[in-house]
Design a protein around this motif. Structure first.
Motif, PDB file in Angstrom:
ATOM      1  N   ALA A 153      46.151  35.193  35.694  1.00 11.27           N
ATOM      2  CA  ALA A 153      47.108  35.533  36.754  1.00 11.27           C
ATOM      3  C   ALA A 153      47.939  34.298  37.072  1.00 11.27           C
ATOM      4  CB  ALA A 153      46.360  35.996  37.989  1.00 11.27           C
TER       5      ALA A 153
ATOM      6  N   ILE B 255      50.999  36.878  40.342  1.00 10.08           N
ATOM      7  CA  ILE B 255      50.551  37.019  41.730  1.00 10.08           C
ATOM      8  C   ILE B 255      51.703  36.594  42.626  1.00 10.08           C
ATOM      9  CG2 ILE B 255      49.000  36.177  43.520  1.00 10.08           C
ATOM     10  CD1 ILE B 255      46.811  35.991  41.659  1.00 10.08           C
TER      11      ILE B 255
ATOM     12  N   SER C  25      50.858  43.244  35.057  1.00 13.07           N
ATOM     13  CA  SER C  25      50.713  43.633  36.460  1.00 13.07           C
ATOM     14  C   SER C  25      51.328  42.589  37.389  1.00 13.07           C
ATOM     15  CB  SER C  25      49.231  43.785  36.796  1.00 13.07           C
ATOM     16  OG  SER C  25      48.565  42.552  36.618  1.00 13.07           O
TER      17      SER C  25
ATOM     18  N   GLN D  92      50.272  41.400  41.267  1.00 12.55           N
ATOM     19  CA  GLN D  92      49.396  41.566  42.427  1.00 12.55           C
ATOM     20  C   GLN D  92      50.101  40.950  43.631  1.00 12.55           C
ATOM     21  OE1 GLN D  92      45.565  39.690  42.131  1.00 12.55           O
ATOM     22  NE2 GLN D  92      44.955  40.357  44.173  1.00 12.55           N
TER      23      GLN D  92
ATOM     24  N   HIS E 299      49.741  39.603  47.173  1.00 10.89           N
ATOM     25  CA  HIS E 299      48.685  39.149  48.079  1.00 10.89           C
ATOM     26  C   HIS E 299      49.305  38.688  49.391  1.00 10.89           C
ATOM     27  CE1 HIS E 299      44.719  37.840  49.127  1.00 10.89           C
ATOM     28  NE2 HIS E 299      45.215  36.711  49.549  1.00 10.89           N
TER      29      HIS E 299
ATOM     30  N   HIS F 100      50.106  46.072  42.412  1.00  8.59           N
ATOM     31  CA  HIS F 100      49.021  46.344  43.360  1.00  8.59           C
ATOM     32  C   HIS F 100      49.181  45.451  44.581  1.00  8.59           C
ATOM     33  CE1 HIS F 100      44.951  47.404  44.690  1.00  8.59           C
ATOM     34  NE2 HIS F 100      44.925  46.162  45.130  1.00  8.59           N
TER      35      HIS F 100
ATOM     36  N   ASP G  97      47.399  44.029  47.957  1.00  4.35           N
ATOM     37  CA  ASP G  97      46.089  43.874  48.592  1.00  4.35           C
ATOM     38  C   ASP G  97      46.173  44.333  50.049  1.00  4.35           C
ATOM     39  OD1 ASP G  97      45.203  42.822  46.243  1.00  4.35           O
ATOM     40  OD2 ASP G  97      45.350  40.731  46.878  1.00  4.35           O
TER      41      ASP G  97
END
Lengths: 122, 330
Positions: free
Chosen positions: B112, B152, B177, B179, B181, B222, B224
């Motif tokens: 990541a 990320i 992907s 992510q 956060h 995605h 969090d």
């Protein structure tokens, strides 16, 4: 990081509004394809267009792709690569393109997708 | 054994073997930087991994500091692989040279890489001019090795509008992907970004953007975060059952900090819920003592209290579950 203290969501909304397919930007698209030799097969409320070129008109597709790129440079938005089908190699008899302008419709219920997001990898 | 955790992933052991980093980001929750010395020994972490695998942790997530500066990273990942664990590494990507990547690539399931917006935003939050360009240039090293990689993105109160750029970059660069956060006020962020934690509106915008951009660009995005309706619908995922027998049931995320502290769930959880120091005892002993002291039951009570408070919120309200649980422990 952005030093401007405006919320991210406010900036997002401003950008969204700028990219809405307006009457003016629609007119730009209409004028460009009036000039083009392309045969417009379908156009969905100014969002997606399917155009085709045959015979000697096929080189014109490059001009229209250039216009499509310029339109996005001017109006912004996520650039979804066009779908291009070419029939005939090395000299195409038919070129068919699907071009997207501006915002795309979201085809699912957002709540439903969100509800599944956290658990999809389990 | 199939685990159902609020993250939807296998229970994860998050290891921060050092706080040394090549840069000192403004949002760093471990306050890492070039001036931080010391690191956990590989012997201590090897014992920890063995115990963690026995306790049911199935994923090793190595972070830092900058994990590529940890001199025993290859041994650590090899050990996890030998124990059958999934391995992930989180890095700022600036040191991902072919020389460093050689030997690591075959030991990492997913890497990541932090990307925090458009180049100037990224460089500002990283407090390092040219950071974005250097990371971007190194992506080809990972891509050519065939190892799955993702980005990320740290979400603040002010940058959800940059998510589109990051997801588009992911699509262009071949990242699987993104992510998202949300920033937490811990570590250096307390002083440098005191007003930048995203509120429910920004979290909702991120969830919406993630769904929309992911579908449009073919990248898994995605966040969090979740919406309160999910708490209601999936209560059993969020609240472990009494009696608590296994650590992994109440702490599906277990953090090993660079000072060897063993911390359940999040860095900001109340210190009274820490398991202890690995320099004092092995993880298996710390876990047993922690459960014997009734801490597992206490944590389940916190989960229940958090859940009961949160479900009073309006339908559709977005939140970060473990941050809320941690808040309840303060």
């Amino acid at each position: 990081m952005n030093t401007c203290k405006k919320r991210g969501s406010e900036k997002l909304l401003e950008a969204w509004n700028k990219r809405l397919v307006t009457e003016e930007s629609m007119r730009e698209i209409a004028e460009a394809f009036d000039e083009s030799n392309a045969n417009v097969e379908s156009a969905n409320v100014g969002i997606q267009m399917v155009v085709s070129y045959t015979g000697d008109d096929t080189p014109r597709c490059g001009n229209d792709i250039a216009f499509w790129l310029r339109w996005h440079m001017k109006h912004g938005g996520v650039v979804v690569p066009p779908k291009i089908i070419i029939n005939g190699i090395p000299w195409p008899d038919l070129v068919k393109m699907e071009l997207s302008f501006g915002h795309q419709a979201i085809d699912h219920q957002i709540d439903e997708r969100l509800a599944n997001t956290q658990f999809s990898a389990d | 054994m199939a685990y159902k955790t609020p993250l939807g992933i296998a229970p994860v052991l998050q290891v921060h073997p050092l706080n040394r980093c090549n840069i000192a980001c403004s949002h760093c929750y471990t306050s890492s930087g070039p001036d931080k010395g010391g690191e956990l020994s590989i012997e201590l972490l090897r014992d920890c991994l063995e115990d963690a695998a026995t306790l049911g942790y199935r994923q090793l997530a190595v972070s830092g500091g900058e994990p590529l500066l940890y001199k025993s990273l290859i041994e650590l990942l090899s050990c996890a692989r030998a124990l059958g664990m999934i391995t992930t590494v989180t890095t700022n990507g600036m040191l991902l040279t072919p020389h460093r990547w050689e030997g690591l690539s075959e030991l990492i399931d997913v890497i990541a890489i932090s990307i925090d917006g458009v180049p100037e935003e990224h460089d500002t939050i990283r407090r390092h001019p040219g950071a974005f360009a250097r990371t971007l240039a190194n992506l080809k090293v990972v891509r050519s090795s065939g190892v799955s990689f993702g980005f990320i993105f740290t979400l603040t109160q002010y940058n959800v509008n940059s998510l589109e750029f990051v997801v588009q970059l992911a699509a262009e660069q071949g990242a699987k992907s993104v992510q998202v956060h949300p920033l937490t006020l811990v570590g250096r962020a307390i002083n440098t970004l005191p007003d930048a934690c995203p509120d429910a509106v920004e979290l909702s915008a991120a969830l919406y953007e993630a769904s929309s951009l992911g579908a449009k660009l073919g990248v898994i995005v995605h966040v969090d975060a979740l919406i309160v309706d999910q708490l209601l619908k999936f209560r059993d995922y969020f609240i472990p059952r009494h009696p608590v027998i296994n650590l992994v049931d109440v702490a599906p995320i277990l953090i090993i900090q660079a000072d060897s502290s063993v911390v359940p769930l999040t860095h900001e959880i109340n210190r009274s819920l820490h398991l202890g120091l690995l320099t004092n005892a092995r993880l298996s002993l710390l876990a047993q003592d922690w459960l014997n002291a009734g801490m597992g039951k206490r944590l389940v009570d916190v989960y229940e209290r958090t859940w009961s408070e949160l479900i009073k919120m309006h339908s559709g309200t977005a939140l970060t579950w473990y941050d809320e649980v941690s808040l309840q422990t303060q």
